[in-house]
Scaffold this motif. Sequence first.
Motif, PDB file in Angstrom:
ATOM      1  N   PHE A   1     -31.795  38.614 -25.216  1.00 44.99           N
ATOM      2  CA  PHE A   1     -32.144  37.446 -24.409  1.00 44.99           C
ATOM      3  C   PHE A   1     -32.777  37.893 -23.092  1.00 44.99           C
ATOM      4  N   SER A   2     -32.207  38.894 -22.451  1.00 51.73           N
ATOM      5  CA  SER A   2     -32.739  39.399 -21.180  1.00 51.73           C
ATOM      6  C   SER A   2     -34.167  39.923 -21.345  1.00 51.73           C
ATOM      7  N   GLN A   3     -34.431  40.656 -22.428  1.00 53.32           N
ATOM      8  CA  GLN A   3     -35.764  41.188 -22.674  1.00 53.32           C
ATOM      9  C   GLN A   3     -36.770  40.048 -22.898  1.00 53.32           C
ATOM     10  N   PHE A   4     -36.342  39.021 -23.615  1.00 50.18           N
ATOM     11  CA  PHE A   4     -37.204  37.881 -23.872  1.00 50.18           C
ATOM     12  C   PHE A   4     -37.584  37.194 -22.559  1.00 50.18           C
ATOM     13  N   VAL A   5     -36.610  36.962 -21.707  1.00 46.52           N
ATOM     14  CA  VAL A   5     -36.852  36.309 -20.417  1.00 46.52           C
ATOM     15  C   VAL A   5     -37.751  37.169 -19.540  1.00 46.52           C
ATOM     16  N   MET A   6     -37.555  38.469 -19.548  1.00 47.28           N
ATOM     17  CA  MET A   6     -38.383  39.375 -18.750  1.00 47.28           C
ATOM     18  C   MET A   6     -39.841  39.343 -19.218  1.00 47.28           C
ATOM     19  N   LYS A   7     -40.053  39.303 -20.537  1.00 50.12           N
ATOM     20  CA  LYS A   7     -41.415  39.238 -21.064  1.00 50.12           C
ATOM     21  C   LYS A   7     -42.080  37.933 -20.640  1.00 50.12           C
ATOM     22  N   LEU A   8     -41.312  36.836 -20.665  1.00 44.95           N
ATOM     23  CA  LEU A   8     -41.847  35.557 -20.216  1.00 44.95           C
ATOM     24  C   LEU A   8     -42.262  35.631 -18.744  1.00 44.95           C
ATOM     25  N   ALA A   9     -41.415  36.234 -17.930  1.00 42.14           N
ATOM     26  CA  ALA A   9     -41.684  36.333 -16.496  1.00 42.14           C
ATOM     27  C   ALA A   9     -42.926  37.170 -16.221  1.00 42.14           C
ATOM     28  N   TYR A  10     -43.112  38.264 -16.959  1.00 46.19           N
ATOM     29  CA  TYR A  10     -44.256  39.133 -16.707  1.00 46.19           C
ATOM     30  C   TYR A  10     -45.548  38.582 -17.289  1.00 46.19           C
TER      31      TYR A  10
END
Length: 114
Positions: free
Chosen positions: A103-112
């Motif tokens: 979940f954290s990786q998914f959110v980080m990709k969205l942010a970047y």
Amino acid sequence: MAAAEADLNEDERAGLELIRETGGIHQSDFWKELDVGSRKGSRIADSLADQDLIQREETVYNGHNTYYLEPAARDLDFSLLMAGDMLSPFVGDDEVNAHSDTFSQFVMKLAYEE
């Protein structure tokens, strides 16, 4: 509204709305719900099917041959479920752990991506 839908007359719009609201209806009930005759109801259903706005499937209902009218599948935008090449961890899981690495990786990709 799709281009085909913009050209619908009032009866066709009401018919399409009824089919979408119900998720599907037998043609023998369709024209009764629209408060039109069976001939007019059949013409409305034919027109909507010809424009690929609904699907018509032959069936037997209450001992009579009729059609089952369903909304046509619409093009779906799956990009809303993606972050880069990563599919949302919410897809297919009953529960998502908001503290998981996935979940954290998914959110980080969205942010970047922004």
